[in-house]
Write an enzyme that holds these catalytic residues in place. Structure first.
Site, short mmCIF file in Angstrom:
data_model
loop_
_atom_site.label_atom_id
_atom_site.label_comp_id
_atom_site.label_asym_id
_atom_site.label_seq_id
_atom_site.Cartn_x
_atom_site.Cartn_y
_atom_site.Cartn_z
N LYS A 80 0.85 -1.28 0.12
CA LYS A 80 -0.18 0.04 0.01
C LYS A 80 0.75 1.23 0.03
O LYS A 80 0.30 2.27 -0.32
CB LYS A 80 -0.99 -0.05 1.37
CG LYS A 80 -1.89 -1.10 1.09
CD LYS A 80 -2.70 -1.45 2.26
CE LYS A 80 -3.78 -2.48 2.31
NZ LYS A 80 -3.28 -3.73 2.20
C1 LIG Z 1 -3.97 -4.86 2.14
C2 LIG Z 1 -3.41 -6.09 1.74
C3 LIG Z 1 -3.93 -7.01 1.23
C4 LIG Z 1 -5.54 -7.15 0.69
O1 LIG Z 1 -5.36 -6.23 -0.49
P1 LIG Z 1 -6.81 -5.66 -1.22
O2 LIG Z 1 -6.46 -4.84 -2.28
O3 LIG Z 1 -7.61 -5.14 -0.14
O4 LIG Z 1 -7.35 -6.86 -1.71
C5 LIG Z 1 -3.46 -8.30 1.19
N1 LIG Z 1 -2.19 -8.38 1.68
C6 LIG Z 1 -1.54 -7.55 2.55
C7 LIG Z 1 -0.07 -7.72 2.85
C8 LIG Z 1 -1.98 -6.31 2.40
O5 LIG Z 1 -1.48 -5.29 3.24
#
Ligand SMILES: *Cc1c(COP(=O)(O)O)cnc(C)c1O
Length: 375
Positions: free
Chosen positions: A107
Site C-alpha cells: 500500500k
Molecule cells: C491490503 C493487503 C491485502 C489485501 O489487498 P486488497 O487490495 O484489499 O485486496 C493483502 N495482503 C496484504 C499484505 C495487504 O496489506
C-alpha cells in the site's frame, strides 16, 4: 480522463474531483470512463523501458490533464523510491516482493502516489482536506507514512484496539504532525462503518472536505497497476503463460492487476486467493454475492466481509458472470492451511512468507493442479 460513478448518477467527474471526494456523492465508486489499451509494441519492448517510464505510460491516460505530464513524472519518481524484485521459487511459482517500501506494505505505492496528487491539488489553495481511513493494519501505516507533512492534508486513522500488531500500532501513532490515530474499541468492520457514516453525514461534509485513502480512492487504487507490469518485465523472457495469484481482501490490488491486463498486459488469468473470508470464492461457485461479517484470521489485511472493489471488477466485465469467471478463479484457505504453507515454503525453498503471501501461494498451487503449464 473523466470518471463516472458506478451508481450511475454522477458522470464526467474530473480526476481531481474523484480524488478529493473519494466516493461519489451518489455513494458509488468512481470508475474511469474508458480504458485505451497501450500499443502492443509497448509490452513487446518492455525491456527497453525503465520502471518510471512503465508507470508513466500505464497511468497517464487516467490522471491527465489534471496532473500535467511533467508533474506526473515527478510524482512517479518519488513514489517509486524502492525496488519490486521477483524471486523465483521454482519453475512454476515466483513471488513478487512488495514489501520493500517504507512501511513494508504494498500500500506504500498507492499511498505515496495519492498523497503527492493531493499535495499538488492543494498547493495553491488554503483549504484543508481530511483523509479519513479505517485500517486492519497495513493501510494505516502506509497512509500515515505517505501523507506525513503533506500541506493542506490532515489524516485521521481509525484502527481496532488490540487487532493490529505492535509495529503497526507504532507506525500509526508515533508520527505526529498532520497524522491522528484513533483507537476504536471494536473490529475493523466497526472502524469501516464509522468512516462510512462520516461520509454520509451531510452536516459534517458541508463543514469539511472529507476523502478516503482506502482503495476505493482512484489515486490509491490505480498506481497498483505498476508492479504487475514490473513483474511481467522481470518474467516474460523466462516464462510464458503468466498468471497472478493475488492475496485479496478488499479486491483493490487484484482489480488493479486486471486494469493492467485491460491495458494489454499479457496475463493469462487471475487467482483471487482468500482466507476464510470467502465471499468471492462463494460467488464464483454460486453466482450469489453475499457479504458477511468478517472473521479474524492470521492474514488480517484480508479479513474483509464485503470487498468494496469487487463491483469494479464486475463493471470491467460488463457484469457478465461468465466473462468474469473465464478470467478469475478463487480459492479460500483456513489459518491451519496457511500455517502449513508457511512451513512448506520455508522447508522447500528456504524462503519466508508471511500469512498473506502463504495464502497467495496456496491459491497458485491449487490453480496449477489443473493448469500445469502456468507460471
Ligand atoms: C491490503 C493487503 C491485502 C489485501 O489487498 P486488497 O487490495 O484489499 O485486496 C493483502 N495482503 C496484504 C499484505 C495487504 O496489506
Amino acid at each position: 480522463m473523466k470518471y463516472y460513478s458506478l451508481n450511475r448518477k454522477v458522470v464526467d467527474e474530473s480526476f481531481k474531483n474523484a480524488v478529493i471526494k473519494g466516493l461519489a456523492p451518489d455513494r458509488g465508486l468512481y470508475s474511469p470512463g474508458y480504458i485505451a489499451p497501450l500499443p502492443k509494441e509497448f509490452f513487446e519492448q518492455i525491456d527497453n523501458y525503465s520502471y518510471p517510464e512503465i508507470a508513466f505510460n500505464a497511468i497517464r491516460q487516467f490522471v491527465t490533464p489534471d496532473i500535467p505530464e511533467p508533474v506526473l513524472k515527478d510524482i512517479i519518481k518519488e513514489t517509486l523510491s524502492f525496488d519490486f524484485p521477483v524471486v523465483q521459487l521454482d519453475d512454476h511459482i515466483s513471488t513478487l516482493e512488495l514489501f520493500h517500501g517504507p512501511t513494508m506494505a504494498f500500500k506504500d505505492v498507492g499511498a505515496r502516489f495519492m498523497a503527492r496528487c493531493l499535495g499538488y491539488f492543494n498547493k495553491d489553495n488554503d483549504e484543508t482536506v481530511t483523509v479519513l481511513v479505517a485500517t486492519s493494519g497495513d493501510t494505516g501505516g502506509a497512509v500515515a507514512n505517505g501523507f506525513l507533512g503533506v500541506k493542506g492534508v490532515n489524516v485521521v486513522i481509525l484502527y481496532p484496539s488490540g487487532k493490529v500488531s505492535d509495529i503497526q500500532e507504532k507506525q500509526l501513532t508515533t508520527l505526529g504532525q498532520n497524522i491522528t490515530a484513533l483507537e476504536v474499541q471494536g473490529t475493523f468492520d466497526d472502524c469501516q462503518d464509522m468512516v462510512k457514516t462520516a461520509f454520509l453525514d451531510d452536516d459534517l461534509i458541508s463543514e469539511m472536505q472529507l476523502t478516503s485513502a482506502n482503495s476505493i480512492n482512484v489515486a490509491r487504487w490505480l498506481p497498483q497497476m505498476f508492479y504487475f507490469i514490473f513483474a511481467y518485465k522481470q518474467l516474460h523472457n523466462i516464462h510464458k503463460n503468466l498468471v497472478f495469484s493475488v492475496p485479496s481482501g478488499n479486491f483493490g490490488n487484484i482489480c488493479a492487476g486486471i486494469m493492467a491486463q485491460q491495458l494489454g498486459l499479457p496475463i493469462t488469468h487471475f487467482i483471487a486467493s482468500n482466507n476464510v473470508n470467502n465471499v468471492v470464492t462463494e460467488y464464483l461457485k454460486t453466482k450469489l454475492f453475499q457479504p458477511k461479517h468478517s472473521i479474524q484470521t492470521i492474514s488480517n489485511a484480508m479479513d474483509v466481509g464485503n470487498p468494496s472493489n469487487f463491483i469494479r471488477i464486475q463493471e470491467i466485465y460488463k457484469n457478465s458472470f461468465d466473462a468474469l469467471k473465464d478470467n478469475i478463479s478463487s480459492y479460500s484457505f483456513t489459518d491451519a492451511e496457511t500455517k502449513e504453507a508457511m512451513k512448506e515454503i520455508h522447508n522447500k525453498y528456504n524462503y519466508v512468507a508471511d500469512p498473506h503471501g502463504a495464502v497467495g501461494y496456496l491459491g497458485a498451487k491449487a490453480y496449477l493442479k489443473d493448469n500445469p503449464n502456468a507460471h
